[in-house]
Design an enzyme around this catalytic site. Structure first.
Site, short mmCIF file in Angstrom:
data_model
loop_
_atom_site.label_atom_id
_atom_site.label_comp_id
_atom_site.label_asym_id
_atom_site.label_seq_id
_atom_site.Cartn_x
_atom_site.Cartn_y
_atom_site.Cartn_z
N ASN A 7 -5.49 3.27 10.46
CA ASN A 7 -4.30 4.07 10.76
C ASN A 7 -4.73 5.50 11.07
O ASN A 7 -5.34 6.18 10.23
CB ASN A 7 -3.34 4.03 9.55
N HIS A 10 -3.08 10.50 10.50
CA HIS A 10 -3.47 11.80 9.94
C HIS A 10 -4.26 12.66 10.93
O HIS A 10 -4.30 13.88 10.78
CB HIS A 10 -4.32 11.60 8.68
N HIS A 43 1.93 5.13 13.53
CA HIS A 43 3.35 5.12 13.14
C HIS A 43 4.08 6.19 13.93
O HIS A 43 3.88 7.38 13.72
CB HIS A 43 3.43 5.40 11.62
N ARG A 45 7.05 8.06 14.10
CA ARG A 45 8.21 8.33 13.24
C ARG A 45 9.34 8.93 14.05
O ARG A 45 9.12 9.60 15.05
CB ARG A 45 7.81 9.30 12.10
N ARG A 49 6.64 13.61 13.42
CA ARG A 49 5.88 14.61 12.67
C ARG A 49 4.37 14.52 12.92
O ARG A 49 3.65 15.47 12.72
CB ARG A 49 6.16 14.51 11.17
N GLU A 70 3.63 0.99 13.97
CA GLU A 70 4.59 1.01 12.85
C GLU A 70 5.82 1.79 13.29
O GLU A 70 5.70 2.83 13.95
CB GLU A 70 3.98 1.72 11.65
N THR A 101 5.45 6.71 3.72
CA THR A 101 6.35 5.58 3.48
C THR A 101 6.42 5.28 1.98
O THR A 101 5.39 5.17 1.33
CB THR A 101 5.81 4.33 4.23
N HIS A 191 -1.31 0.39 2.15
CA HIS A 191 -0.75 1.60 1.56
C HIS A 191 -1.50 1.95 0.28
O HIS A 191 -1.53 1.18 -0.67
CB HIS A 191 0.76 1.50 1.25
N1 PXP Z 1 0.90 0.39 5.98
C1 PXP Z 1 2.08 1.01 6.20
C2 PXP Z 1 3.27 0.17 6.54
C3 PXP Z 1 2.19 2.41 6.15
O1 PXP Z 1 3.38 3.00 6.40
C4 PXP Z 1 1.05 3.17 5.88
C5 PXP Z 1 1.14 4.66 5.84
O2 PXP Z 1 1.47 5.15 7.09
C6 PXP Z 1 -0.16 2.49 5.66
C7 PXP Z 1 -0.21 1.10 5.68
C8 PXP Z 1 -1.43 3.21 5.36
O3 PXP Z 1 -1.33 3.82 4.12
P1 PXP Z 1 -2.46 4.83 3.65
O4 PXP Z 1 -2.42 5.99 4.58
O5 PXP Z 1 -2.07 5.16 2.26
O6 PXP Z 1 -3.76 4.07 3.75
#
Ligand code: PXP
Length: 240
Positions: A7, A10, A43, A45, A49, A70, A101, A191
């Site tokens: 992901n 960031h 993601h 949003r 953001r 996402e 999330t 997550h």
């Molecule tokens: N899965 C989903 C559905 C999420 O919303 C997120 C955060 O954007 C993640 C995984 C990844 O989470 P983390 O950044 O804590 O690894």
């Protein structure tokens, strides 16, 4: 075989801190793939953001593995997904005030609405994953609306502060995974996963993909994204 979806939100968060053009999450996606990422997750949003519309359009063009978009279950996002055609989408709950999330989607309380959305997206060839807690009621509901995948929310496991509660959360994830597979769903998770807590989740039988962002990008800020991705893959195999 278990896969890693990186992901890259960031990276966009850093860029948006100055509303400038660097660092570019698209460049991060290329480097993550070169280092062995099996998929790229972003993601988009509602409040934009971090990831912007331009990012998902470009990611669609350059991602060579698979792109998981996402998004919140809204008409605006469905229209964007139908235009971009990611390899799959993950529906997540979204609140403007949250930092990230928080918790899974309540599928059981909106079966009709989500079922129509899932059938619209899947009817256009975009498999849908539902980000849910490892709750038997939610897993049943996900199967009922015929989503292809669920993503089990691992936040409670990641936040568990002692071994007993961590084991309890892990057992719930393993049970949820088996229940979902028996109901015909494919299972991802994510997550709060880190280099130190990922292995027991990676080791759950039947798990297909882990979506990990914060921990990888945090490490990438110090050691570079290629090393951070490689090390997460090692951690998934218990070799970190
Ligand atoms: N899965 C989903 C559905 C999420 O919303 C997120 C955060 O954007 C993640 C995984 C990844 O989470 P983390 O950044 O804590 O690894």
């Amino acid at each position: 075989m278990l896969t890693l979806g990186v992901n890259i939100d960031h990276i966009a968060t850093i860029r948006q801190a100055r509303r400038t053009v660097e660092p570019d999450p698209v460049a991060a996606a290329v480097l993550a793939e070169l280092a062995g990422a099996d998929g790229i997750t972003a993601h988009l949003r509602e409040d934009r953001r971090h990831i912007q519309d331009r990012d998902v359009h470009l990611l669609r063009q350059i991602v060579r593995t698979h792109l998981n978009m996402e998004m919140a279950p809204t008409e605006e996002m469905v229209a964007i997904a139908l235009d971009i055609k990611p390899d799959y989408i993950t529906l997540v709950p979204e609140k403007r005030e949250e930092v990230t999330t928080e918790g899974g989607l309540d599928v059981a309380s909106q079966i009709q609405r989500l079922s129509e959305m899932v059938s619209k997206l899947q009817g256009q060839g975009i498999p849908v994953s539902l980000f849910i807690d490892a709750d038997p009621v939610q897993i049943d509901a996900a199967a009922k609306i015929k989503a292809k995948f669920i993503e089990l929310h691992t936040g409670c496991y990641a936040e568990a502060r002692d071994e007993e509660s961590q084991n309890k959360e892990l057992a719930a994830l393993a049970q949820g995974c088996q229940q979902a597979i028996a109901a015909g769903l494919r299972v991802n998770a994510g997550h709060g996963l880190t280099y130190w807590n990922v292995f027991p989740v990676a080791d759950i039988e039947g798990m297909e993909e882990l979506n990990i962002g914060h921990s990888i990008i945090s490490r990438a800020s110090l050691v570079g994204i290629e090393r951070a991705v490689r090390e997460m893959k090692q951690a998934m195999w218990g070799k970190f």
